[in-house]
Design a protein around this motif. Structure first.
Motif, short mmCIF file in Angstrom:
data_model
loop_
_atom_site.label_atom_id
_atom_site.label_comp_id
_atom_site.label_asym_id
_atom_site.label_seq_id
_atom_site.Cartn_x
_atom_site.Cartn_y
_atom_site.Cartn_z
N UNK A 179 0.83 -1.21 0.00
CA UNK A 179 0.00 0.00 0.00
C UNK A 179 0.86 1.26 0.00
N UNK A 180 2.04 1.18 0.63
CA UNK A 180 2.94 2.33 0.68
C UNK A 180 3.67 2.53 -0.65
N UNK A 181 3.77 1.48 -1.46
CA UNK A 181 4.61 1.51 -2.66
C UNK A 181 3.84 1.14 -3.93
N UNK A 182 2.56 1.43 -3.95
CA UNK A 182 1.72 1.15 -5.13
C UNK A 182 1.85 -0.30 -5.60
N UNK A 183 2.04 -1.21 -4.65
CA UNK A 183 2.10 -2.63 -4.98
C UNK A 183 3.42 -3.13 -5.53
N UNK A 184 4.40 -2.24 -5.67
CA UNK A 184 5.66 -2.65 -6.31
C UNK A 184 6.57 -3.46 -5.39
N UNK A 185 6.56 -3.17 -4.09
CA UNK A 185 7.48 -3.83 -3.17
C UNK A 185 6.92 -3.78 -1.75
N UNK A 186 7.25 -4.80 -0.98
CA UNK A 186 7.03 -4.79 0.47
C UNK A 186 8.38 -5.13 1.09
N UNK A 218 3.94 -15.99 -7.27
CA UNK A 218 3.60 -14.66 -7.77
C UNK A 218 4.59 -13.57 -7.39
N UNK A 219 5.67 -13.93 -6.70
CA UNK A 219 6.66 -12.91 -6.34
C UNK A 219 8.00 -13.56 -5.98
N UNK A 220 9.05 -12.73 -6.09
CA UNK A 220 10.37 -13.12 -5.62
C UNK A 220 10.52 -12.57 -4.21
N UNK A 221 11.39 -13.24 -3.45
CA UNK A 221 11.71 -12.79 -2.10
C UNK A 221 13.22 -12.65 -2.03
N UNK A 259 6.64 -8.44 -6.86
CA UNK A 259 5.86 -7.32 -6.35
C UNK A 259 5.29 -7.65 -4.97
N UNK A 260 4.67 -6.70 -4.35
CA UNK A 260 4.20 -6.82 -2.96
C UNK A 260 2.92 -7.64 -2.87
N UNK A 261 3.02 -8.92 -3.15
CA UNK A 261 1.85 -9.80 -3.15
C UNK A 261 1.48 -10.29 -1.75
N UNK A 262 2.30 -9.99 -0.77
CA UNK A 262 2.04 -10.40 0.61
C UNK A 262 2.36 -9.23 1.52
N UNK A 263 1.64 -9.16 2.65
CA UNK A 263 1.84 -8.04 3.55
C UNK A 263 1.60 -8.43 5.00
N UNK A 264 1.43 -7.43 5.86
CA UNK A 264 1.29 -7.69 7.29
C UNK A 264 0.14 -8.63 7.64
N UNK A 265 -0.95 -8.61 6.89
CA UNK A 265 -2.10 -9.43 7.27
C UNK A 265 -1.75 -10.91 7.28
N UNK A 266 -0.95 -11.37 6.34
CA UNK A 266 -0.52 -12.77 6.36
C UNK A 266 0.20 -13.08 7.67
#
Length: 155
Positions: free
Chosen positions: A31-38, A59-62, A114-121
């Motif tokens: 949300x802070x980065x328009x979905x580009x990165x977390x 769906x994303x690299x880590x 991209x930021x496919x995962x966040x704090x809620x997980x």
């Protein structure tokens, strides 16, 4: 010092989530980065293992960057130590997990692109892990949470 741009500030999502002894502190969410990165800071005390099962994500690299201590990652069956100043990119689809086998606490930065995962997980996983009170977390519940957030538990 130049004035900050409206709505832009350091650590806009600063929150620490406790998963048993592990800590996840989000610095930037999608949300802070328009979905580009977390980006989050991971802390793992000495001699601790990841309570959640090994997993992959399609769906994303880590990318992991070591700050303090040595964290041992197992990626597609290969053990890889990541220490201070070292980086590891975990590609989409690679089954992975981590453990701190050392006597020093670990601190690492993790970037999800991209930021496919966040704090809620991590909040949902923490609820299951913390309910287990040091025992193994409920694999069925963990699997449901993981799949809902785009992670695939390893068999």
């Amino acid at each position: 010092m130049a004035p900050q741009t409206t709505g832009v500030h350091v650590n806009p999502s600063d929150e620490t989530i406790r998963l048993g002894p592990l800590g996840v502190r989000f610095l930037i969410t999608g949300d802070d980065a328009s979905g580009s990165v977390a980006v989050f800071e991971l802390t793992v005390p000495a001699a601790q293992r990841l309570a959640a099962p090994a997993h992959s994500h399609d769906h994303y690299e880590e990318t992991i960057y070591g700050v303090q201590g040595v964290l041992t990652w197992t990626v597609d069956g290969k053990r890889i130590d990541v220490g201070p100043g070292e980086a590891l990119c975990i590609p989409r689809g690679a089954v992975h997990r981590f453990d701190n086998h050392g006597s020093q606490d670990v601190k690492a930065l993790c970037a999800i692109t991209p930021a496919a995962i966040g704090p809620q997980y991590f909040r949902e996983a923490a609820a299951v892990i913390n309910t287990a009170a040091g025992g193994p977390p409920d694999r069925v519940k963990m699997g449901e949470i993981m799949r809902r957030h785009g992670l695939t538990p390893a068999p």
